[in-house]
Design an enzyme around this catalytic site. Structure first.
Site, short mmCIF file in Angstrom:
data_model
loop_
_atom_site.label_atom_id
_atom_site.label_comp_id
_atom_site.label_asym_id
_atom_site.label_seq_id
_atom_site.Cartn_x
_atom_site.Cartn_y
_atom_site.Cartn_z
N HIS A 232 14.86 -14.64 60.21
CA HIS A 232 14.21 -14.05 58.83
C HIS A 232 12.89 -14.62 58.70
O HIS A 232 11.80 -13.87 58.65
CB HIS A 232 15.30 -14.06 57.61
CG HIS A 232 16.39 -13.11 57.79
ND1 HIS A 232 16.13 -11.92 57.87
CD2 HIS A 232 17.69 -13.59 57.50
CE1 HIS A 232 17.55 -11.40 57.88
NE2 HIS A 232 18.51 -12.34 57.65
N HIS B 183 19.66 -18.38 62.07
CA HIS B 183 19.74 -16.97 61.68
C HIS B 183 18.64 -16.93 60.63
O HIS B 183 17.81 -15.92 60.78
CB HIS B 183 21.04 -16.85 60.69
CG HIS B 183 21.35 -15.37 60.33
ND1 HIS B 183 21.68 -14.22 61.05
CD2 HIS B 183 20.78 -14.75 59.04
CE1 HIS B 183 21.73 -13.04 60.13
NE2 HIS B 183 21.02 -13.41 58.73
N GLU B 184 18.61 -17.73 59.36
CA GLU B 184 17.54 -17.62 58.49
C GLU B 184 16.24 -17.96 59.10
O GLU B 184 15.29 -17.52 58.49
CB GLU B 184 17.91 -18.82 57.36
CG GLU B 184 19.21 -18.54 56.65
CD GLU B 184 19.44 -17.05 56.12
OE1 GLU B 184 18.29 -16.40 55.67
OE2 GLU B 184 20.75 -16.57 56.08
N GLU C 64 17.01 -8.00 59.68
CA GLU C 64 18.52 -8.54 60.09
C GLU C 64 18.30 -8.55 61.52
O GLU C 64 19.00 -9.56 62.28
CB GLU C 64 19.33 -7.39 59.62
CG GLU C 64 20.80 -8.27 59.72
CD GLU C 64 20.96 -9.40 58.77
OE1 GLU C 64 19.95 -9.69 57.95
OE2 GLU C 64 21.96 -10.28 59.03
CO CO Z 1 20.45 -12.20 57.45
#
Ligand code: CO
Length: 504
Positions: free
Chosen positions: A273, A269-270, A299
């Site tokens: 980003h 997830h990170e 996001e």
């Molecule tokens: Co996030």
């Protein structure tokens, strides 16, 4: 280009450098700071934030800015400016407006209140004592309403708060997107609940060596295209990403021995980003064209990688043999069985533990409550009951206490009202982007299955990352996909995936 615009850009670049130092100190606070340095760290940050604010809103900046735009309306004074220059100047003005329109005393009071409130919230949550948090949250709601008045809005004060996170998206638009999304999700959830296919993921809660979890996560994100010479991963209590510059992007996570999913999917997830931050155009560093389009678009990048790619079967066809090398405990489990374990759907009380199907419902509940707080004079003392009633309506669950209910998220204690919708919009943006990428890239899922992520990353870079803030989120979606934002691609994606998993 106008000389004044060049001077302005030069000032913005200096401001961005100072801001990145501030972010570095914040990163240090969350990662390596020795315990005893807390107070000095706060002093460093207070001094830096005053400096950064002054660089952005002080006389020298204002004097140049008023030569190129009308400070009150944001209109560009040079009528020969081209479209791109106009957009850039408008964004520079808008950021200045948002930064300067709040009186200094308001900014100081708000920052003092929210820093106090976060500590009180942590204590109230630990002791399951909403009454302790109540007076602080009441003040925060009042100040957020004032903040909305300072920013200004056309329809409702909630619009002004959301504008900070999702520029150009109105409350009414979110309402209409969410209402279609809500019925689609509840329908799917109902089918899953009534399915005979019962999944079980207890295997993932066995013992998984934390050093191996860490190493495997890094291996995967490097393969995805995270440039380790321009970023790194460290440990922190709560995972986050911070980009000081496209050449220096930091991600963090935490690792639990008895929860294999937690660290891995947070790392991916990170990294989603971080790929966005590493892909922002370096030549525009410091200007709006070198920044992310919105919180929701950010996001969308993390959720695309975390859920749509890293929870897909082709992805695991590639990585599962390697995972089994790290964790022999999985030796007897087939890739198909593992795929089902990581995609198990189960309505739960806690947002951050939610699966793909129920996640957005947690957001809608918060959106409905926030609107009532800001637009409709809802009394803060009524929050716990309202929360529990909505949990019943959405999930047929009743939180045993406020810790597992209304006090679970940090956002309100930070004064971040209006932020939550961006998370669910991120899901919608992500699904619409993915649909287009699959149409554009021949053999898309075959490339994923072969562990070749460069083609997809290149697509994201060109279509989204290098655009910076050239477009508002809704315009970016239209320009990339040729379609207006709609919940349909996300619902289609979920229906296809979960019909197969749950044999619906
Ligand atoms: Co996030």
């Amino acid at each position: 280009m106008d000389d004044n615009l060049n001077i302005l850009i030069d000032l913005l670049k200096k401001h961005a450098k100072a801001e990145s130092v501030q972010a570095l100190v914040q990163w240090d606070q969350e990662t390596y700071m020795p315990e005893g340095a807390g107070e000095f760290k706060s002093e460093q940050l207070a001094w830096l934030s005053a400096l950064v604010h002054e660089m952005h809103t002080g006389e020298p900046f204002k004097k140049v800015l008023e030569k190129v735009v009308n400070l009150y309306t944001g209109d560009v004074l040079n009528s020969n400016a081209d479209k791109e220059e106009k957009r850039l100047l408008y964004l520079i003005w808008k950021d200045y407006h948002y930064a300067s329109v709040l009186p200094r005393s308001f900014v100081e009071d708000f920052s003092f209140l929210t820093s106090q409130s976060q500590q009180v919230w942590a204590k109230a949550r630990a002791n399951n004592d909403f009454k302790l948090f109540l007076p602080y949250l009441e003040k925060i709601v009042d100040m957020c309403k004032k903040q909305a008045d300072y920013y200004g809005y056309k329809t409702t004060p909630y619009d002004a708060l959301m504008e900070q996170y999702e520029p150009g998206v109105t409350t009414q638009q979110v309402e209409s997107l969410f209402s279609e999304l809500k019925s689609g999700l509840l329908e799917l959830l109902d089918k899953i609940k009534n399915s005979n296919e019962k999944l079980d993921d207890h295997l993932l809660k066995e013992s998984f060596d934390t050093a191996h979890q860490w190493a495997f996560g890094l291996e995967v994100i490097e393969k995805m295209g995270f440039d380790m010479t321009k970023g790194r991963q460290d440990r922190s209590a709560h995972p986050f990403t911070t980009g000081f510059h496209p050449t220096d992007v930091r991600i963090t996570t935490r690792v639990y021995e008895n929860d294999m999913k937690s660290a891995f999917f947070s790392t991916v997830h990170e990294a989603g980003h971080a790929l966005y931050e590493q892909g922002l155009p370096v030549e525009h560093f410091g200007t709006p064209f070198g920044q992310a389009a919105s919180y929701g678009i950010h996001e969308s990048q993390s959720r695309l990688w975390e859920n749509m790619i890293a929870k897909s079967l082709p992805f695991w066809h590639y990585f599962y043999p390697r995972l089994k090398e790290y964790f022999p405990i999985l030796q007897k489990t087939s890739v198909e069985a593992f795929y089902k374990m990581i995609n198990m759907v189960k309505p739960s009380l806690i947002r951050i533990d939610a699966d793909e199907v129920t996640y957005s419902l947690h957001i809608m509940l918060r959106f409905e409550i926030e609107k009532m707080l800001i637009n409709e004079e809802l009394n803060v003392s009524e929050l716990p009951d309202l929360w529990n009633a909505k949990m019943k309506e959405y999930f047929d669950l009743t939180p045993p206490d406020d810790k597992m209910g209304v006090m679970q998220d940090v956002h309100w204690s930070m004064g971040s009202i209006g932020y939550f919708p961006s998370y669910a919009l991120g899901n919608l943006y992500a699904a619409q982007f993915l649909k287009k990428a699959v149409a554009d890239i021949p053999g898309f899922w075959e490339t994923i299955q072969m562990g070749e992520f460069a083609i997809f990353l290149q697509w994201l870079r060109e279509k989204i990352h290098v655009q910076g803030r050239r477009y508002n989120p809704l315009d970016l979606v239209s320009s990339v996909t040729g379609q207006k934002l709609s919940p349909k691609p996300f619902l289609q994606y979920l229906n296809t995936k979960y019909h197969e998993i749950y044999k619906l």
